[in-house]
Design an enzyme around this catalytic site. Structure first.
Site, PDB file in Angstrom:
ATOM      1  N   LYS A 187       0.850  -1.206   0.000  1.00 39.42           N
ATOM      2  CA  LYS A 187       0.000   0.000   0.000  1.00 39.42           C
ATOM      3  C   LYS A 187       0.878   1.246   0.000  1.00 39.42           C
ATOM      4  O   LYS A 187       1.542   1.553   0.983  1.00 39.42           O
ATOM      5  CB  LYS A 187      -0.925   0.043   1.224  1.00 39.42           C
ATOM      6  CG  LYS A 187      -1.986   1.126   1.025  1.00 39.42           C
ATOM      7  CD  LYS A 187      -2.555   1.710   2.296  1.00 39.42           C
ATOM      8  CE  LYS A 187      -1.795   2.822   2.932  1.00 39.42           C
ATOM      9  NZ  LYS A 187      -1.780   4.115   2.184  1.00 39.42           N
ATOM     10  N   GLY A 240       7.260   4.981   8.282  1.00 37.47           N
ATOM     11  CA  GLY A 240       6.412   6.161   8.412  1.00 37.47           C
ATOM     12  C   GLY A 240       6.629   6.807   9.766  1.00 37.47           C
ATOM     13  O   GLY A 240       7.671   6.632  10.411  1.00 37.47           O
ATOM     14  N   THR A 242       6.144   7.839  13.795  1.00 43.26           N
ATOM     15  CA  THR A 242       6.154   7.016  15.017  1.00 43.26           C
ATOM     16  C   THR A 242       4.746   6.771  15.542  1.00 43.26           C
ATOM     17  O   THR A 242       4.427   5.666  15.994  1.00 43.26           O
ATOM     18  CB  THR A 242       7.058   7.676  16.075  1.00 43.26           C
ATOM     19  OG1 THR A 242       8.397   7.677  15.554  1.00 43.26           O
ATOM     20  CG2 THR A 242       7.046   6.930  17.398  1.00 43.26           C
ATOM     21  N   GLU A 243       3.876   7.770  15.459  1.00 42.00           N
ATOM     22  CA  GLU A 243       2.522   7.572  15.996  1.00 42.00           C
ATOM     23  C   GLU A 243       1.777   6.482  15.209  1.00 42.00           C
ATOM     24  O   GLU A 243       1.138   5.608  15.792  1.00 42.00           O
ATOM     25  CB  GLU A 243       1.727   8.885  15.972  1.00 42.00           C
ATOM     26  CG  GLU A 243       2.194   9.891  17.004  1.00 42.00           C
ATOM     27  CD  GLU A 243       2.351   9.279  18.403  1.00 42.00           C
ATOM     28  OE1 GLU A 243       1.407   8.639  18.872  1.00 42.00           O
ATOM     29  OE2 GLU A 243       3.429   9.442  19.024  1.00 42.00           O
ATOM     30  N   GLY A 245       3.225   4.165  13.477  1.00 44.05           N
ATOM     31  CA  GLY A 245       3.959   2.924  13.780  1.00 44.05           C
ATOM     32  C   GLY A 245       3.447   2.249  15.049  1.00 44.05           C
ATOM     33  O   GLY A 245       3.285   1.028  15.106  1.00 44.05           O
ATOM     34  N   GLU A 262      10.099   1.034  10.696  1.00 43.80           N
ATOM     35  CA  GLU A 262      11.168   2.015  10.470  1.00 43.80           C
ATOM     36  C   GLU A 262      10.503   3.372  10.598  1.00 43.80           C
ATOM     37  O   GLU A 262       9.715   3.764   9.739  1.00 43.80           O
ATOM     38  CB  GLU A 262      11.784   1.785   9.087  1.00 43.80           C
ATOM     39  CG  GLU A 262      13.159   2.399   8.946  1.00 43.80           C
ATOM     40  CD  GLU A 262      13.099   3.827   8.450  1.00 43.80           C
ATOM     41  OE1 GLU A 262      13.083   4.733   9.322  1.00 43.80           O
ATOM     42  OE2 GLU A 262      13.062   4.042   7.246  1.00 43.80           O
ATOM     43  N   CYS A 296      13.980  10.313   6.920  1.00 42.84           N
ATOM     44  CA  CYS A 296      13.911   9.887   8.323  1.00 42.84           C
ATOM     45  C   CYS A 296      15.270  10.054   9.005  1.00 42.84           C
ATOM     46  O   CYS A 296      15.339  10.236  10.204  1.00 42.84           O
ATOM     47  CB  CYS A 296      13.430   8.444   8.406  1.00 42.84           C
ATOM     48  SG  CYS A 296      14.316   7.363   7.284  1.00 42.84           S
ATOM     49  N   GLU A 397      10.403  15.441  15.630  1.00 37.41           N
ATOM     50  CA  GLU A 397      10.763  15.343  14.222  1.00 37.41           C
ATOM     51  C   GLU A 397       9.959  16.381  13.425  1.00 37.41           C
ATOM     52  O   GLU A 397       8.747  16.460  13.547  1.00 37.41           O
ATOM     53  CB  GLU A 397      10.439  13.941  13.690  1.00 37.41           C
ATOM     54  CG  GLU A 397      10.884  13.757  12.256  1.00 37.41           C
ATOM     55  CD  GLU A 397      10.647  12.338  11.736  1.00 37.41           C
ATOM     56  OE1 GLU A 397       9.542  11.809  11.947  1.00 37.41           O
ATOM     57  OE2 GLU A 397      11.574  11.779  11.122  1.00 37.41           O
TER      58      GLU A 397
HETATM   59  P1  NDP Z   1       2.172   8.124   8.336  1.00 41.58           P
HETATM   60  O1  NDP Z   1       3.120   7.411   9.167  1.00 41.58           O
HETATM   61  O2  NDP Z   1       0.790   8.292   8.874  1.00 41.58           O
HETATM   62  O3  NDP Z   1       2.062   7.438   6.878  1.00 41.58           O
HETATM   63  C1  NDP Z   1       2.889   6.404   6.427  1.00 41.58           C
HETATM   64  C2  NDP Z   1       2.050   5.329   5.761  1.00 41.58           C
HETATM   65  O4  NDP Z   1       1.154   4.745   6.717  1.00 41.58           O
HETATM   66  C3  NDP Z   1       1.158   5.852   4.636  1.00 41.58           C
HETATM   67  O5  NDP Z   1       1.031   4.869   3.630  1.00 41.58           O
HETATM   68  C4  NDP Z   1      -0.151   6.057   5.365  1.00 41.58           C
HETATM   69  O6  NDP Z   1      -1.240   6.105   4.472  1.00 41.58           O
HETATM   70  C5  NDP Z   1      -0.195   4.829   6.238  1.00 41.58           C
HETATM   71  N1  NDP Z   1      -1.087   4.920   7.388  1.00 41.58           N
HETATM   72  C6  NDP Z   1      -1.534   6.030   8.026  1.00 41.58           C
HETATM   73  N2  NDP Z   1      -2.337   5.679   9.051  1.00 41.58           N
HETATM   74  C7  NDP Z   1      -2.410   4.323   9.066  1.00 41.58           C
HETATM   75  C8  NDP Z   1      -3.071   3.364   9.895  1.00 41.58           C
HETATM   76  N3  NDP Z   1      -3.835   3.733  10.926  1.00 41.58           N
HETATM   77  N4  NDP Z   1      -2.910   2.061   9.624  1.00 41.58           N
HETATM   78  C9  NDP Z   1      -2.124   1.660   8.594  1.00 41.58           C
HETATM   79  N5  NDP Z   1      -1.488   2.521   7.760  1.00 41.58           N
HETATM   80  C10 NDP Z   1      -1.608   3.831   8.001  1.00 41.58           C
HETATM   81  O7  NDP Z   1       2.802   9.516   7.950  1.00 41.58           O
HETATM   82  P2  NDP Z   1       2.160  10.949   7.822  1.00 41.58           P
HETATM   83  O8  NDP Z   1       1.918  11.191   6.397  1.00 41.58           O
HETATM   84  O9  NDP Z   1       1.001  11.178   8.722  1.00 41.58           O
HETATM   85  O10 NDP Z   1       3.381  11.819   8.359  1.00 41.58           O
HETATM   86  C11 NDP Z   1       3.455  12.125   9.734  1.00 41.58           C
HETATM   87  C12 NDP Z   1       4.891  12.233  10.160  1.00 41.58           C
HETATM   88  O11 NDP Z   1       5.510  10.965  10.074  1.00 41.58           O
HETATM   89  C13 NDP Z   1       5.752  13.130   9.267  1.00 41.58           C
HETATM   90  O12 NDP Z   1       5.596  14.469   9.590  1.00 41.58           O
HETATM   91  C14 NDP Z   1       7.103  12.604   9.595  1.00 41.58           C
HETATM   92  O13 NDP Z   1       7.524  13.166  10.813  1.00 41.58           O
HETATM   93  C15 NDP Z   1       6.883  11.109   9.782  1.00 41.58           C
HETATM   94  N6  NDP Z   1       7.222  10.309   8.586  1.00 41.58           N
HETATM   95  C16 NDP Z   1       8.337   9.532   8.646  1.00 41.58           C
HETATM   96  C17 NDP Z   1       8.725   8.813   7.547  1.00 41.58           C
HETATM   97  C18 NDP Z   1       9.955   7.954   7.584  1.00 41.58           C
HETATM   98  O14 NDP Z   1      10.579   7.764   6.549  1.00 41.58           O
HETATM   99  N7  NDP Z   1      10.304   7.371   8.713  1.00 41.58           N
HETATM  100  C19 NDP Z   1       7.984   8.865   6.299  1.00 41.58           C
HETATM  101  C20 NDP Z   1       6.768   9.639   6.357  1.00 41.58           C
HETATM  102  C21 NDP Z   1       6.440  10.354   7.481  1.00 41.58           C
HETATM  103  P3  NDP Z   1      -1.748   7.579   4.018  1.00 41.58           P
HETATM  104  O15 NDP Z   1      -0.569   8.268   3.398  1.00 41.58           O
HETATM  105  O16 NDP Z   1      -2.795   7.275   3.038  1.00 41.58           O
HETATM  106  O17 NDP Z   1      -2.225   8.262   5.250  1.00 41.58           O
END
Ligand code: NDP
Length: 503
Positions: A187, A240, A242-243, A245, A262, A296, A397
């Protein structure tokens, strides 16, 4: 499959199918969503939206391909051959993929085309080679028993991708999962769904059996959650925030699924006074401003030795002001756009909190004033000094082009401050003193430590976090342990047999 559509006089790319079971299929509800081009803020693609029913269909296709299909039972060399072909095709299509990635994600084309796409193929080549090396052991228990272990794939893997480097993150997950004989449901983020769907075409062309890879764009709280909770999923691998995650770890716990996370970072990049100031400034800038700060591992906290602090900060500010921010598709552009408006708003809010809490804004701190890019999600590279470690911008972050500069003099004080965040993904140390470099690298709580360099990532080197930056590793041989499970096989080879019921 890609058809051009129209919206208010502008041509939209339409991706109106999901990739399930080796076929391009309509989403169950017929729903679609728009993906904006971050450089303009305007929609440029319309994408099929997966809902719970579609996720169920994709997971069942992957389950069937795993349980009954040829993928896990075929010779590992054959799996390797198909993965190598995938790498070749990615290279063949790399110019087009780089343009699509940049249009969907906002990252400068010199990064996607010049660096990322060529490297992505290497992930598939490396794991193609490793497919044949997955093997068990013979364990000498005693003369009456022959015991051997086998490494078997875990099953169906749900891969949830972030938006900052979609194709690269897909490679981090697909290459080892597939090499080990698993099947996957991928996804992509709602913000960057396009290149994952393009990858579906390439996967089909490479000759993967139907259902081995399924691609289901959709929203996190709908499609992502349904994937992470699906009872037929064996492992979730997530990159993605931390929250999110944490939520995924809860879902995984409920289903006793394996999980790799990660997550975010707030990485220290440490500059000692014996290092060339100009080189260190370049290294520090590349550590934070690449991908417009959306990595990240971003070196978002710079610790600079007291003796060179003023010189370093002056040069950093001067060079930061010279970064060319603009149209990401222009080869001259050095920093593109933020990927999504919500991220831009988060950066603005964090920067304001820094100002409100008394940090000194040295440069940037706002979107550029260039009218040509005014509607896009751009933000100027930003430097803060005069921070206190408890400030929000020193702890949380930001995931944007914002760096905070701290002053240090003693090693103990430095280590305490460098480790004083909830994250532990990466760190950098710049010094010519090898003893000091290694001593400090031992004391830093981080999954990767770079000495006299920053943000080096390679398919062959394990990558992942300490503390709240997550668990599990990506890349390197050791990631295969997370995509396989051990079976122990016991064979009695004694001439007698023992009967515990004999009187
Ligand atoms: P998220 O962690 O929410 O998104 C990452 C992935 O998880 C996307 O595919 C998202 O889908 C999906 N997702 C979101 N909610 C759920 C859920 N409840 N269950 C399963 N999958 C889910 O990132 P955000 O876009 O909200 O970014 C928030 C913060 O996260 C950023 O500001 C940054 O600090 C951090 N981040 C860190 C990354 C890294 O490389 N470690 C990458 C991206 C963000 P969808 O996009 O459709 O919501």
């Amino acid at each position: 499959m890609t058809i051009l559509g129209k919206k208010d006089d502008c041509e939209l790319k339409v991706y109106d199918r999901l990739f399930i079971g080796g076929e391009w299929v309509e989403p169950s509800t017929g729903n679609r969503f728009e993906s904006p081009n971050p450089a303009t803020g305007e929609p440029w693609a319309v994408v099929a939206e997966s809902r719970e029913e579609d996720i169920d269909r994709a997971v069942r296709a992957a389950r069937k391909a795993f349980d009954n299909g040829p993928w896990q039972t075929m010779a590992a060399s054959e799996r390797g051959r198909i993965l190598r072909r995938l790498g070749d095709l990615i290279l063949k299509h790399s110019d087009r993929l780089a343009k699509l990635e940049t249009t969907d994600n906002g990252k400068a084309i010199r990064e996607t085309g010049g660096v990322e796409l060529p490297a992505i193929a290497q992930w598939y080549y490396y794991f193609a080679g490793l497919a044949e090396t997955i093997e068990g052991k013979t364990i000498p228990v005693n003369n009456d028993l022959h015991v051997h272990t086998m490494r078997e794939p875990v099953g169906v893997c749900g891969c949830i991708l972030p938006w900052n480097s979609p194709l690269l993150m897909a490679a981090f997950k697909l290459a080892p999962a597939l090499a080990a004989g698993n099947t996957v449901v991928l996804k992509p983020s709602e913000h960057t769904p396009v290149t994952a769907l393009e990858l579906g075409h390439i996967i089909k062309e490479a000759g993967f059996p139907p259902g081995v890879v399924n691609i289901v764009p959709g929203f996190g709280t709908g499609a992502g959650k349904a994937l992470a909770q699906h009872p037929l999923i064996d492992k979730i691998t997530f990159t993605g925030g931390t929250e999110t995650g944490k939520q995924i770890a809860h879902y995984a716990a409920d289903g006793v699924k394996r999980v790799s996370l990660e997550l975010g970072g707030k990485s220290p990049n440490i500059i000692f006074d014996d290092y060339d100031v100009e080189e260190a400034v370049t290294g520090a800038m590349a550590g934070i401003f690449v991908a417009a700060g959306q990595t990240c591992v971003a070196g978002s906290r710079l610790f600079v030795h007291d003796r060179i602090y003023d010189e370093f900060l002056d040069l950093l500010v001067k060079r930061t002001q010279q970064i060319r921010v603009g149209n990401p598709l222009d080869l001259e552009t050095q920093m593109g756009a933020q990927t999504c408006n919500s991220q831009l708003e988060k950066i603005k809010e964090m920067v304001q909190s820094g100002i409100d809490q008394g940090a000194c804004l040295m440069t940037g701190g706002k979107p550029p004033e260039n009218a040509e890019i005014a509607s896009g999600y751009f933000f100027l590279p930003t430097v803060f000094s005069g921070l206190k470690t408890e400030m929000r911008i020193a702890q949380e972050e930001i995931f944007g082009p914002v760096v905070s500069v701290f002053r240090f003099s003693g090693e103990d004080e430095l280590i305490e401050k460098a480790n004083d965040v909830k994250y532990g993904l990466a760190a950098g140390v710049w010094t010519r003193d090898i003893k000091r470099a290694l001593r400090i690298s031992r004391r830093l709580k981080a999954g990767s430590v770079w000495i006299n360099c920053y943000r080096k990532i390679n398919w062959a080197v394990p990558f992942g976090g300490f503390k709240m930056s997550g668990y599990g590793r990506e890349n390197g041989r050791e990631v295969l342990d997370l995509y396989t499970q051990t079976k122990s096989v016991w064979v009695d080879i004694s001439e007698d047999y023992s009967d515990p019921y004999r009187s």
